[in-house]
Design an enzyme around this catalytic site. Structure first.
Site, PDB file in Angstrom:
ATOM      1  CD  GLU A 322      -3.146   0.893   2.220  1.00 40.09           C
ATOM      2  OE1 GLU A 322      -4.170   0.258   1.756  1.00 40.09           O
ATOM      3  OE2 GLU A 322      -2.910   1.308   3.419  1.00 40.09           O
ATOM      4  CG  HIS A 351       7.042 -29.768   3.560  1.00 45.74           C
ATOM      5  ND1 HIS A 351       7.706 -30.969   3.446  1.00 45.74           N
ATOM      6  CD2 HIS A 351       7.740 -29.505   4.804  1.00 45.74           C
ATOM      7  CE1 HIS A 351       8.423 -31.284   4.376  1.00 45.74           C
ATOM      8  NE2 HIS A 351       8.654 -30.313   5.095  1.00 45.74           N
ATOM      9  CE  LYS A 455     -11.580   2.745   1.782  1.00 43.94           C
ATOM     10  NZ  LYS A 455     -11.160   3.693   3.026  1.00 43.94           N
TER      11      LYS A 455
END
EC number: 5.3.1.9
Length: 529
Positions: A322, A351, A455
């Protein structure tokens, strides 16, 4: 290089912070011998920018804001006496409030004591507190912690179900700097519903952390919440761990916030050193710049070999991405900067995706985080002379070597333990590395226009949904396709969004929309019940 040559390189470039018992090893980065000297002028500019920021210069020019999260652990640096007092008073108030909660003077409506905490927040209002809670928490903490960190209805239900009857002993912290974040508002309303369903008054269990005079602040005062703590406009969400955002939940959990602040303060002090080989934040920033050619061409893989640091990569995703993921530089030129961050924990990673790291696309550099202390108390031997902690170190060093053999570069950060002081120092280290790197690539690390764009786009979708539901009610008896309904509401070009909204409404029986299948999924017809 031979192992002996690597040892010599290790000694030459090892960055040591004696006050914190931290080391940063950059020997497995293949930067040329003259790289640090070539970068010195740009690094001096970064030091100057950081110094000006700490003295109160406007460091976020797009929003014309000062950036003061370093003042939070050194209030004397704040440029005004009033700010210094606000910071120290807030920490004192956090200590006092937590003490009153733990000792039962601040108590829930129908129980003797608060034993749980529900944190409602998103982004920096959740990721920092989650990291601290998970890294430092124990089963013996005076308050256990849960989170609403999204606007997922099923997620709300799961947390409330897990709390069950203990909701009556749960203190809810609603955290939002602006006080208007929709995800947090939704979480607050869902929490209110949960308390009400159990015959509880939410206001007698609620605390706000928000900006003075914000929508949330005003709501908390009007409803008579237990308390409100401040957030300031000069503290960004992703750098708010050492504000009330992180300190209040940590102190309520029973953690040592003074040690957390001291660790951050000590790292801040260590990273004011102007010699890159003595400044781990500056050296980190230089290595990021080298690895990605100053353009973020390689991803940052975070590999902490400690379960308690599992959430470090998620926290750093926000802090780094960000802050550094920007379309334009400070001159307005399009640069599309950024560094992608991902990770898990070692040796689990071995793994999972280390196979690709060693043999697949070479588009990353790794950061190993080594923790010297295995556990409190002694360890049993799993083999003669070998403990499980010895295996963990063996896997770290083995993976580091396996990557280097294939020309995969890595950094190794070594810390003494996972304590409040160490975690505070780690947080500060990366905050300052981000600040230095931003100056090296000439961007504003302290705003987030892309988040705001998302937004706004979400708001458009919800307005479209309101128009759709109105139209469906008007045409109750008639089933119509997404194409027809998009035209009906005057938004024919938004047909895909219309289809997705209708699909979602129809999948939830309480939303009052039914779906009749068509020849293809997109030819389905929708109508109000």
């Amino acid at each position: 290089m031979t192992e002996r040559e690597l040892w010599e390189r290790y000694q030459r470039y090892l960055c040591v912070v004696p006050a914190l018992d931290f080391t940063l090893d950059v020997s497995r980065m293949r930067f040329p011998a003259d790289y640090l000297e070539r970068m010195r002028p740009r690094l001096e500019e970064a030091f100057g920018a950081m110094e000006a920021l700490e003295k109160g210069a406007v460091a976020n020019p797009d929003e014309k804001r000062k950036v003061g999260h370093y003042w939070l652990r050194a209030p004397e640096l704040a440029p005004e006496p009033a700010l210094q007092k606000e910071i120290t008073d807030t920490v004192a108030a956090i200590h006092a409030f937590a003490k009153n909660v733990h000792e039962g003077r601040v108590k829930p409506q129908k129980a003797q004591r608060f034993t749980h905490m529900l944190i409602v927040g998103i982004g920096g209002s959740a990721l920092g507190p989650q990291l601290v809670a998970d890294a430092l928490g124990t089963a013996k903490d005076p308050m256990q912690v849960s989170f609403f960190d999204n606007t997922d209805p099923d997620g709300f239900d799961r947390v409330l179900a897990q709390l069950g009857e203990r909701l009556s002993e749960t203190l809810t912290l609603v955290i939002s700097k602006s006080g208007g974040t929709k995800e947090t508002r939704n979480g607050m309303l869902e929490a209110e519903r949960g308390y009400s369903a159990r015959g509880l008054d939410f206001s007698k269990h609620a605390v706000a952390v928000t900006g003075a005079g914000s929508e949330l602040d005003n709501h908390a005062k009007k409803q008579g919440w237990l308390r409100a703590f401040p957030m300031w406009d000069w503290v960004g969400g992703r750098t708010s761990v050492t504000s009330a955002v992180g300190l209040l939940p940590a102190r309520l959990q029973g953690l040592d916030i003074d040690a957390l602040l001291k660790g951050a303060r000590d790292m801040d002090a260590a990273t004011r050193e102007r010699d890159a080989l003595k400044n781990p934040a500056a050296l980190l920033a230089l290595m990021w710049h080298y690895a990605g050619d100053g353009r973020g061409h390689k991803d940052m893989v975070i590999l902490p070999y400690k379960d308690r640091l599992l959430l470090m990569s998620r926290y750093l995703q926000q802090l780094v991405m960000e802050s550094l993921g920007k379309e334009t530089d400070l001159d307005g030129q399009v640069v599309n900067q950024g560094i992608a961050v991902y990770g898990n924990k070692g040796s689990t990673d071995q793994h999972a995706y280390v196979q690709q790291l060693r043999e697949g696309v070479l588009n990353f550099f790794a950061t190993f985080i080594e923790v010297l202390k295995d556990r409190d108390g002694g360890s049993q031997e799993v083999e003669p002379g070998v403990t499980s902690g010895d295996y963990l170190l063996g896997f770290l060093l083995g993976t580091r070597r396996a990557l280097y053999e294939k020309d995969r570069e890595s950094l190794t950060l070594t810390v003494p333990d996972v304590s409040a002081r160490t975690l505070g120092a780690l947080i500060a280290l990366y905050e300052r590395a981000v600040g230095f790197y931003a100056t090296l690539v000439h961007i504003n690390a302290y705003h987030q226009p892309g988040v705001e764009a998302g937004k706004k786009a979400a708001g458009v979708v919800l307005e479209l949904q309101r128009k759709l539901t109105t139209r469906l009610r008007e045409a109750r008896a008639e089933a119509r396709t997404a194409e027809q309904l998009a035209a009906d509401i005057g938004m024919p070009d938004e047909v895909e969004t219309v289809f997705k909204v209708l699909q979602h409404l129809a999948a939830n029986p309480d939303r009052g929309v039914t779906r009749t299948p068509g020849a293809t999924p997109t030819q389905a017809r929708f109508q109000a019940k």
